[in-house]
Design a protein around this motif. Sequence first.
Motif: not given
Length: 355
Positions: A201-202, A206, A222, A231, A243, A246, A255, A258, A262
């Motif tokens: 999850e994002i 964050r 991430q 997500p 994704y 992303m 990404i 935060y 990855v």
Amino acid sequence: MAALAAPAGGRVVGAPGRTRPLVLAHRGCSALRPEHSAGAYAKAIADGADYIEPDIVITADGVLVARHENDIASTTDVASRPEFARRRTTRTIDGHSVTGWFTEDFTLAELKTLRIIERLGDLRPESRGYDGQFPILTLGEVIELAATEGAAHGRVVGLVPEIKHSTYFGGIGLPIEDRLLATLAAHEHSRRHPVEIQSFEIGNLRSLRERIGRNSNIRLMQLLGEHDETPADIAAAGGSLTYGEMATPAGLRAIAAYADTVSPSSRMLIPLDAEGRWGEPTSLVRDAHEAGLLVGAYTFRPENRFLPLELRDGAGNNARNEAGSIAEIRRYLALGIDRFFTDDPALGRIAVDGR
């Protein structure tokens, strides 16, 4: 007492050269011991893992425990326990209907009466031989195990906890993130030594970045799922970000605002064709490094069924193929990854160290 050696590794963006990639023990040494058990973690550390991975779910009384999923039907003996038969139920988890027994329906004391079993028993008979020997561990117990076993081997062992189903647990009044930070703060080992929190999850990452800042022993990772997946927190809010989006240069720059790392599946870095053979590598590693991110990859497993077709040795899909697994990892190391998850850290150590 002599100082413990810290884990090497972790590319410093903009610095010349690369340090040694990190070996991340996926659920411990899960190829040879039941996942998330004390035996799996201890063997991973003995076999040279730089970090051990506890996946984090939560109990009814708010204690964080190490399980890959909150459904414990396939990883414990709960199905054989008549006193818990009525706890079997069906839940919707991140949009998927799941029937089983769930950690949030048990107190820690109840979970401690269960014993861990091998999830892939037919594939991993050595691990299955340890069925029934280990109890479920709390996150605090995993941290203390990392401290004591690392000290016994003369080095620091990092932690790479994964927050599971963050939005789901928050929605039932059992949010994980505050408890995770409190647990990490309560133990000297996790206050002082490397921790890398991961999530698919994002929003939770964050929020954690805002709370811990950048000057901390805690990094954030991430995770990326399949290209067309969204997500869970984005989907719950009605969003459509995937994704795959992303993983584009623009998505990776977002990404980097935060997260520090990855980590996609290995097949996002080198896809397989319809026959299971390697295709051409994507630009994801290069793009991520250019965005200022470290790059991980998951998950390297030592059985033929999980290897690219070129590396299988003809001994059958379920057979261990140590040489093939080492060769696979080395192909990804050549791409420039900075860390990787493996079910068999001893093979990961060989791949990195060249033995």
